[in-house]
Design an enzyme around this catalytic site. Structure first.
Site, PDB file in Angstrom:
ATOM      1  N   PHE A  17      -1.618  -7.990   8.483  1.00  0.00           N
ATOM      2  CA  PHE A  17      -1.235  -7.566   7.165  1.00  0.00           C
ATOM      3  C   PHE A  17       0.165  -8.029   6.888  1.00  0.00           C
ATOM      4  CE2 PHE A  17       1.624  -4.048   4.539  1.00  0.00           C
ATOM      5  CZ  PHE A  17       0.761  -4.115   3.482  1.00  0.00           C
ATOM      6  N   ASN A  62       2.332  -8.008   4.872  1.00  0.00           N
ATOM      7  CA  ASN A  62       3.584  -7.221   4.241  1.00  0.00           C
ATOM      8  C   ASN A  62       4.466  -7.126   5.612  1.00  0.00           C
ATOM      9  OD1 ASN A  62       3.683  -8.152   1.338  1.00  0.00           O
ATOM     10  ND2 ASN A  62       3.767  -6.062  -0.180  1.00  0.00           N
ATOM     11  N   TYR A  63       3.958  -7.153   6.415  1.00  0.00           N
ATOM     12  CA  TYR A  63       4.584  -6.599   7.627  1.00  0.00           C
ATOM     13  C   TYR A  63       4.512  -7.984   8.220  1.00  0.00           C
ATOM     14  CZ  TYR A  63       3.672  -1.788   7.623  1.00  0.00           C
ATOM     15  OH  TYR A  63       2.885  -0.028   7.224  1.00  0.00           O
ATOM     16  N   LYS A  64       5.581  -8.874   7.730  1.00  0.00           N
ATOM     17  CA  LYS A  64       5.626 -10.091   8.319  1.00  0.00           C
ATOM     18  C   LYS A  64       5.882 -10.494   9.727  1.00  0.00           C
ATOM     19  CE  LYS A  64       5.814 -12.230   5.029  1.00  0.00           C
ATOM     20  NZ  LYS A  64       7.004 -13.275   4.382  1.00  0.00           N
ATOM     21  N   TYR A  94       1.026  -1.277   0.207  1.00  0.00           N
ATOM     22  CA  TYR A  94       0.035   0.372  -0.074  1.00  0.00           C
ATOM     23  C   TYR A  94       1.141   1.507  -0.368  1.00  0.00           C
ATOM     24  CZ  TYR A  94       1.590   1.083   4.765  1.00  0.00           C
ATOM     25  OH  TYR A  94       2.402   1.470   6.318  1.00  0.00           O
TER      26      TYR A  94
END
Length: 537
Positions: free
Chosen positions: A474, A476-478, A186
């Protein structure tokens, strides 16, 4: 013609003979397989880096973005393949399957948990950084971008062709396109245009059988999965075709900071009611951190909360100030706080680069700030937090001191797109996304444990204020705190733990697609999509 067909294999044999004395036979066998399966017109030898190669460390470290995963005890890859051609990817898949080696796929190295370049088992890295071509078609308002490109390069190439087009993706220019787009990345235009994945119209992927597929040949299920479900679970995404979006010639940015004695609590309280509902052309990120109180005789060494409001408005400053005076007067925005600039230069502002810097800096693939040790976590907020609740958060943050909160407002286009349109499910009903941050610059396990512990403590404290059943996160915020998949007989059960938090009900569809396209779970990592339990892992 005969010479051109024979010469590359000879080079390959010479390459192998040079390595023979320095590498073990298993490694040589794997390399021999790679050479045999690469096309004579595109030899793979120059793309292979073993630990005995003098450039191995620099190739490995150039795209490490979290020093937690670059220590003396971190397991290093068996070798690195810096693919130059699609045939190198195909050979990597074929030979990794034959030799039972785990393959990690890296585009930009910004995976917060290092999942794209570390493993607990023998592995090699397929590094995509050489595959970074960008073809912009302004007439049709589209672009093809290879997954080894970085966001800064993409933005620069779009701007090269058009000053009134952009793309709604992240604000960090060195983030790789591959991981960012495939995981639902994003940016500060998401309230206007949605996520990056909401603007993907085609893709190319190499599947587990080495076939190069586009949207038509891969089918709509797989195409859906790689738009937010993480490409590395399903294949090697080579490129995406994206839809460009319109941006005005002039945009406006601002950054305003307020501490508690400057009424930060009331301003933050109002922000949470305004930021998700205000005009879709306006994005106001909120950053909360702990700073020293201004030094004086009575407050020596005391701490306070600082709220930083950083914004992008797709319009001029006069219109923005008028809008803010009507909807968010508590912030007290003035025209003197605003900077009018181009959309491309606004990327510099958001990356803390002097806005007068030549935009060619976006082509620099190395981060402008030092690479540190870091830990990240995430949450979603669905109901405004009371003033009393905010005061409790401030107290906890001052106690912890070095934990930071980023609040990114939703609403707008994000609330209009169905939660099942892509694997990314966090749509209507979310006011904002939370990112927890800890950053440090000293090595050592005790230091790391301390800072990681800060994020966990703040995350735990925030439990009453965030989503529940599941507590959403989220992708992509692994965050490996949510669970790790060991890719054994319990792979599905392990994967479901974090999978439901990242993808909610979309997890089940992702598993079905995974089971269909990669039934033996070749494409796997510590938080990949598992296959159904009745299939062999």
């Amino acid at each position: 013609m005969k010479l051109s067909l024979v010469f590359p294999p000879i080079l390959g044999l010479l390459f192998l003979s040079c390595l023979a004395s320095a590498t073990n036979s298993h490694q040589n066998t794997f390399i021999h397989c790679l050479v045999n399966h690469s096309q004579p017109s595109h030899p793979i030898t120059s793309s292979i880096f073993t630990p005995n190669n003098s450039s191995f460390s620099s190739v490995l470290n150039d795209y490490v973005r979290n020093l937690r995963f670059n220590t003396s005890t971190t397991r290093k890859p068996y070798l690195i393949i810096t693919a130059l051609h699609v045939s190198h990817i195909q050979a990597s898949i074929i030979c990794a399957k034959q030799h039972n080696l785990q393959m990690k796929i890296r585009s930009g190295g910004h995976d917060y948990e290092g999942v794209s370049y570390v493993a607990e088992v023998p592995f090699f890295i397929l590094d995509m950084f050489n595959l970074r071509s960008i073809q912009v078609d302004v007439e049709n308002e589209t672009a093809w971008v290879q997954t080894g490109a970085q966001l800064g390069e993409l933005y620069y190439r779009i701007n090269e062709k058009s000053k009134v087009h952009g793309f709604p993706a992240g604000v960090c220019p060195t983030v790789g396109v591959g991981g960012h787009l495939s995981g639902g990345g994003y940016g500060n235009m998401m309230r206007k245009y949605g996520l990056s994945v909401d603007n993907i119209i085609d893709a190319q992927i190499i599947d587990v059988n080495g076939r190069l597929l586009d949207r038509k040949s891969m089918g709509e299920d797989l195409f859906w999965a790689i738009k937010g479900g993480g490409g590395a679970s399903f294949g090697v995404v080579l490129s995406y075709k994206i839809k460009l979006v319109k941006v005005p010639k002039i945009v406006t940015v601002f950054q305003i900071r307020k501490t508690l004695d400057q009424n930060a609590s009331d301003i933050v309280y109002n922000w949470q009611h305004v930021a998700p509902t205000i005009d879709n052309d306006l994005f106001i990120r909120l950053i909360i951190d702990v700073v020293n109180v201004t030094q004086n005789a009575t407050n020596n060494g005391a701490k306070t909360i600082r709220a930083t409001f950083i914004s992008l408005f797709l319009g001029d400053s006069k219109t923005l100030v008028s809008l803010m005076n009507e909807k968010f007067p508590q912030l007290g925005l003035k025209e003197s706080d605003c900077i009018e600039t181009s959309w491309l230069q606004s990327v510099l502002f958001w990356t803390n680069i002097d806005i007068t810097t030549p935009v060619e800096i976006l082509l620099n693939r190395k981060p402008q700030s030092l690479v540190n040790y870091l830990k990240r976590k995430s949450d979603y907020v669905k109901e405004p937090i009371s003033s009393k609740g905010l005061e409790g958060i401030w107290k906890k943050m001052i106690e912890l001191e070095d934990a930071i909160l980023y609040f990114n407002p939703y609403g707008g286009k994000m609330a209009e797109i169905s939660s099942t349109d892509t694997p990314f499910p966090h749509r209507a009903g979310n006011l904002w996304k939370v990112q927890y941050q800890a950053n440090w610059n000293k090595a050592g396990k005790d230091v790391a444990d301390h800072y990681i512990g800060l994020t966990r403590k703040l995350h735990r404290y925030m439990t009453p204020f965030v989503s529940k059943n599941p507590r959403e996160a989220f992708f992509n915020y692994k965050d490996l705190d949510l669970g790790i998949n060991h890719n054994g007989k319990n792979s599905y059960a392990e994967g479901r733990v974090y999978g439901v938090e990242y993808f909610k009900d979309n997890f089940d569809r992702l598993v079905e697609i995974k089971t269909k396209v990669d039934p033996d779970n070749f494409f796997r990592n510590e938080q990949s999509i598992p296959t159904l339990p009745h299939r062999k892992n």
